[in-house]
Scaffold this motif. Structure first.
Motif, PDB file in Angstrom:
ATOM      1  N   ALA A 137       0.834  -1.206   0.000  1.00 49.15           N
ATOM      2  CA  ALA A 137       0.000   0.000   0.000  1.00 49.15           C
ATOM      3  C   ALA A 137       0.866   1.253   0.000  1.00 49.15           C
ATOM      4  N   GLU A 138       1.948   1.221   0.761  1.00 49.60           N
ATOM      5  CA  GLU A 138       2.816   2.399   0.817  1.00 49.60           C
ATOM      6  C   GLU A 138       3.463   2.668  -0.538  1.00 49.60           C
ATOM      7  N   THR A 139       3.945   1.646  -1.202  1.00 48.94           N
ATOM      8  CA  THR A 139       4.559   1.871  -2.521  1.00 48.94           C
ATOM      9  C   THR A 139       3.526   2.376  -3.521  1.00 48.94           C
ATOM     10  N   THR A 140       2.296   1.955  -3.369  1.00 50.95           N
ATOM     11  CA  THR A 140       1.221   2.447  -4.247  1.00 50.95           C
ATOM     12  C   THR A 140       0.952   3.922  -3.974  1.00 50.95           C
ATOM     13  N   LEU A 141       0.887   4.286  -2.696  1.00 45.71           N
ATOM     14  CA  LEU A 141       0.670   5.694  -2.342  1.00 45.71           C
ATOM     15  C   LEU A 141       1.838   6.565  -2.797  1.00 45.71           C
ATOM     16  N   VAL A 142       3.062   6.082  -2.619  1.00 45.84           N
ATOM     17  CA  VAL A 142       4.244   6.841  -3.048  1.00 45.84           C
ATOM     18  C   VAL A 142       4.203   7.074  -4.556  1.00 45.84           C
ATOM     19  N   ALA A 143       3.638   6.122  -5.292  1.00 42.89           N
ATOM     20  CA  ALA A 143       3.516   6.257  -6.746  1.00 42.89           C
ATOM     21  C   ALA A 143       2.398   7.224  -7.144  1.00 42.89           C
ATOM     22  N   GLY A 144       1.707   7.779  -6.150  1.00 35.45           N
ATOM     23  CA  GLY A 144       0.680   8.779  -6.443  1.00 35.45           C
ATOM     24  C   GLY A 144      -0.710   8.216  -6.679  1.00 35.45           C
ATOM     25  N   ARG A 145      -0.933   6.978  -6.272  1.00 39.47           N
ATOM     26  CA  ARG A 145      -2.253   6.359  -6.470  1.00 39.47           C
ATOM     27  C   ARG A 145      -2.925   6.108  -5.133  1.00 39.47           C
ATOM     28  N   SER A 146      -4.212   6.218  -5.112  1.00 40.68           N
ATOM     29  CA  SER A 146      -4.994   5.813  -3.943  1.00 40.68           C
ATOM     30  C   SER A 146      -5.064   4.289  -3.934  1.00 40.68           C
ATOM     31  N   VAL A 147      -5.421   3.735  -2.775  1.00 32.16           N
ATOM     32  CA  VAL A 147      -5.423   2.280  -2.629  1.00 32.16           C
ATOM     33  C   VAL A 147      -6.452   1.865  -1.581  1.00 32.16           C
ATOM     34  N   ILE A 148      -6.994   0.676  -1.783  1.00 30.04           N
ATOM     35  CA  ILE A 148      -7.914   0.072  -0.817  1.00 30.04           C
ATOM     36  C   ILE A 148      -7.204  -1.123  -0.199  1.00 30.04           C
ATOM     37  N   VAL A 149      -7.226  -1.195   1.137  1.00 30.61           N
ATOM     38  CA  VAL A 149      -6.670  -2.348   1.846  1.00 30.61           C
ATOM     39  C   VAL A 149      -7.829  -3.130   2.437  1.00 30.61           C
ATOM     40  N   ASP A 150      -7.889  -4.412   2.097  1.00 28.41           N
ATOM     41  CA  ASP A 150      -8.951  -5.300   2.552  1.00 28.41           C
ATOM     42  C   ASP A 150      -8.397  -6.197   3.653  1.00 28.41           C
TER      43      ASP A 150
END
Length: 172
Positions: free
Chosen positions: A61-74
């Motif tokens: 999730a952190e690498t996704t956020l750093v890439a500038g994208r929102s993310v959902i964690v289930d």
């Protein structure tokens, strides 16, 4: 934005998370398949595989956020330390955090879902007794996680109604 799902197994959180991810074009990182893969790699079930799965999900999730994208964690996120993990991640990355908690207020329906579900996770077969145990361990929302935006959806409601409520919550 970091969106963290929460709720007991079989409550409907994964279904809602997947529909939201599809509708919003967001990746969904699910803890259960990660833990199943860890178990499939031969790590003993008496090891802290759940914790390891949460940490892998957090890193992804952190690498996704750093890439500038929102993310959902289930994830079940049954206890405050698990919820605080997402609070800390959102704060580190300067992102908004929204919790979407899903419950199933009809115990008979919830049990039926657990007993009839077919999962593609060979190392994670869930019983109703395990869900009842999880319910006993499910903590009240306290601490920093209680101060972030949270909506509670009841999966006895039609899926479309819950998706509309979640979308309105996320857009607010």
């Amino acid at each position: 934005m970091l969106i963290a799902m929460a709720g007991l197994p079989g409550s409907g959180k994964s279904t809602i998370g997947q529909v939201l991810g599809s509708r919003l074009g967001l990746p969904v990182i699910s803890v259960d398949p990660i833990e199943s893969a860890i178990l499939g790699a031969g790590i003993d079930a008496d090891q802290p595989t759940g914790l390891a799965a949460y940490l892998v999900a957090e890193m992804h999730a952190e690498t996704t956020l750093v890439a500038g994208r929102s993310v959902i964690v289930d994830a079940v996120n049954a206890v405050n330390p698990a919820r605080e993990q997402w609070v800390n991640l959102a704060q580190r990355q300067g992102e908004q955090l929204r919790f979407i908690e899903v419950i199933c207020s009809d115990a008979d329906l919830h049990r039926e879902r657990i007993e009839n579900r077919e999962r593609l996770l060979p190392h994670q077969q869930l019983t109703w007794n395990a869900v009842e145990q999880s319910l006993e361990d499910y903590s009240e929302w306290t601490g920093a996680s209680a101060t972030f935006g949270r909506i509670t959806l009841d999966s006895v409601e039609p899926l479309g109604v819950n998706i509309d409520r979640a979308m309105a919550f996320l857009e607010s």
